[in-house]
Design a protein around this motif. Structure first.
Motif, PDB file in Angstrom:
ATOM      1  N   TYR A  34      13.057   0.325  -7.773  1.00 47.88           N
ATOM      2  CA  TYR A  34      12.154  -0.168  -6.724  1.00 47.88           C
ATOM      3  C   TYR A  34      11.162  -1.107  -7.366  1.00 47.88           C
ATOM      4  CZ  TYR A  34       8.312  -0.332  -3.426  1.00 47.88           C
ATOM      5  OH  TYR A  34       7.312  -0.752  -2.603  1.00 47.88           O
ATOM      6  N   GLY A 157       6.356   0.856  -9.341  1.00 49.59           N
ATOM      7  CA  GLY A 157       6.125   0.663  -7.915  1.00 49.59           C
ATOM      8  C   GLY A 157       5.349   1.795  -7.278  1.00 49.59           C
ATOM      9  N   ALA A 161       2.956   1.192  -3.984  1.00 49.33           N
ATOM     10  CA  ALA A 161       3.327   1.807  -2.707  1.00 49.33           C
ATOM     11  C   ALA A 161       2.124   2.488  -2.061  1.00 49.33           C
ATOM     12  CB  ALA A 161       4.465   2.803  -2.919  1.00 49.33           C
ATOM     13  N   HIS A 190      18.209   9.504  -7.106  1.00 52.50           N
ATOM     14  CA  HIS A 190      17.651   8.298  -6.486  1.00 52.50           C
ATOM     15  C   HIS A 190      17.690   8.373  -4.960  1.00 52.50           C
ATOM     16  CE1 HIS A 190      17.036   6.185 -10.185  1.00 52.50           C
ATOM     17  NE2 HIS A 190      18.294   6.290 -10.532  1.00 52.50           N
ATOM     18  N   LYS A 267       7.763   7.178   0.752  1.00 52.97           N
ATOM     19  CA  LYS A 267       8.910   7.588  -0.055  1.00 52.97           C
ATOM     20  C   LYS A 267       9.168   6.668  -1.241  1.00 52.97           C
ATOM     21  CE  LYS A 267      12.489   5.341   2.805  1.00 52.97           C
ATOM     22  NZ  LYS A 267      13.714   5.586   3.598  1.00 52.97           N
ATOM     23  N   GLN A 268       8.518   5.479  -1.286  1.00 54.25           N
ATOM     24  CA  GLN A 268       8.665   4.613  -2.455  1.00 54.25           C
ATOM     25  C   GLN A 268       7.773   5.049  -3.616  1.00 54.25           C
ATOM     26  OE1 GLN A 268       7.970   3.462   0.591  1.00 54.25           O
ATOM     27  NE2 GLN A 268       9.625   2.099   1.219  1.00 54.25           N
TER      28      GLN A 268
END
Length: 375
Positions: A34, A157, A161, A190, A267-268
């Motif tokens: 991500y 990330g 996020a 993942h 969720k990231q």
């Protein structure tokens, strides 16, 4: 700094770490799945000299309390240094050393020489994670507080996020998924699944973010929770209803439900919680933790006597009957099942061993909660 090196042993594997080679180490820690996206013709870059920036320009303060976890703290800080924000934003990492005796302070001081965004706050005596986080917040300069434990490793990330979510929705709480791993370099999971990986807790300090003014207005972490468990969820109960107009007491429960602070699941913002394989010495320690969890659960319920809290701490007859039946009415207890659990651990059947021992642990917690409430 060429001679500055650290050696850690995790899960029986020796890991050598040199600050000189930190960038190469960070590149190989995780496969990036991500990446944050910025506006066209802009490039995300680091601002290592964040100490020279004005106080009101810091976007995020990451609070990391730690106590005798220097082995995992190395990996936690490495992952946090990989984070990227837009060029005009910056962040800091405050490591709150809760009177560790394993060289944690030395590690963070050496780290700060290369990367000034990492700051050390050392407490004079051990007072628990809640007190340590409060001290970190007092020393922080960021508008947004992100809480991460020292045995948590975040993916690239992660900070972006949380920052993006709070930029879109002011006055909220954001939490992300936490994957449990038994090896530092494991990153196989993942694919996100809502029914297993979404956190049900309103506020969990392994992976959560809240604006600083809301955190302070809620009263911070309760210093009464000095033993293991519940200090973060108790804060979450108070964070549900924080208003600016001072009408908290006069509102009805229906009005509160309409105006409570929104909670978003991001969720990231992925985090990995490192849980090493069990050892024989961990069995007795886990039993003591469950007793402390039960005692703090009683304190939690006395402060918030609601049905939701009763479900959290297993203060229902459903839970009591469930663990009584699963333990075969007491036949499966910490004394009878311990030799079998040790044998399973020797055979590397950690899943079965953990399942059996979990029955024992949950029943102890439930019984401590019921007995503590009667007293």
């Amino acid at each position: 700094m060429n001679g500055c090196s650290f050696q850690t042993t995790i899960g029986g594997r020796v890991n050598r770490f040199r600050l000189r080679n930190l960038k190469n180490y960070k590149r190989g820690l995780f496969q990036i799945s991500y990446r944050p996206r910025f506006k066209k013709d802009t490039v995300a870059r680091y601002d290592w000299n964040c100490a020279e920036r004005k106080h009101n320009e810091l976007a995020i303060s990451v609070i990391v309390p730690t106590f005798n976890r220097v082995e995992t703290l190395v990996h936690c800080l490495s992952a946090l240094e990989c984070q990227q924000l837009p060029p005009n934003e910056s962040f800091e990492v405050i490591v709150v050393d809760d009177s560790s005796t394993d060289g944690t302070a030395t590690l963070v001081k050496q780290w700060n020489k290369n990367f000034s965004r990492v700051r050390l706050l050392r407490l004079s005596h051990n007072g628990g994670p809640g007190r340590a986080r409060n001290a970190g917040v007092i020393a922080s300069l960021g508008k947004l507080l992100v809480f991460v434990d020292s045995d948590v490793i975040v993916k690239p990330g992660f900070l972006y996020a949380h920052w993006k979510r709070h930029g879109e929705s002011l006055g909220c709480v954001s939490v992300g998924p936490v994957y449990y791993i038994d090896h530092i370099a494991e990153h196989k999971r993942h694919r996100f699944r809502w029914w297993t990986d979404a956190s049900r807790a309103f506020f969990c300090t392994s992976n959560a973010a809240v604006e600083k003014h809301l955190f302070i207005k809620s009263g911070r972490f309760d210093a009464d929770f000095q033993k293991y468990g519940w200090e973060d969820l108790e804060l979450g109960e108070r964070l549900r209803y924080v208003f600016d107009d001072g009408t908290k007491e006069s509102m009805t429960s229906k009005e509160k439900r309409k105006m409570n602070i929104p909670r978003y699941f991001v969720k990231q913002a992925i985090a990995y919680h490192y849980k090493p394989p069990w050892t024989i010495g961990d069995l007795e320690k886990s039993i003591e933790q469950e007793r402390q969890r039960g005692e703090m659960g009683v304190l939690f319920y006395k402060k918030h006597p609601t049905f939701r809290v009763r479900l959290m701490i297993q203060l229902t007859w459903f839970h009591r009957c469930l663990w009584l039946i699963l333990s075969l009415f007491g036949i499966i207890n910490e004394y009878s099942v311990k030799p079998l659990v040790i044998w399973l651990m020797d055979k590397r059947q950690y899943g079965i061993a953990h399942g059996l021992w979990s029955i024992v642990r949950n029943r102890i917690t439930c019984e401590v909660v019921f007995s503590g409430l009667k007293e």
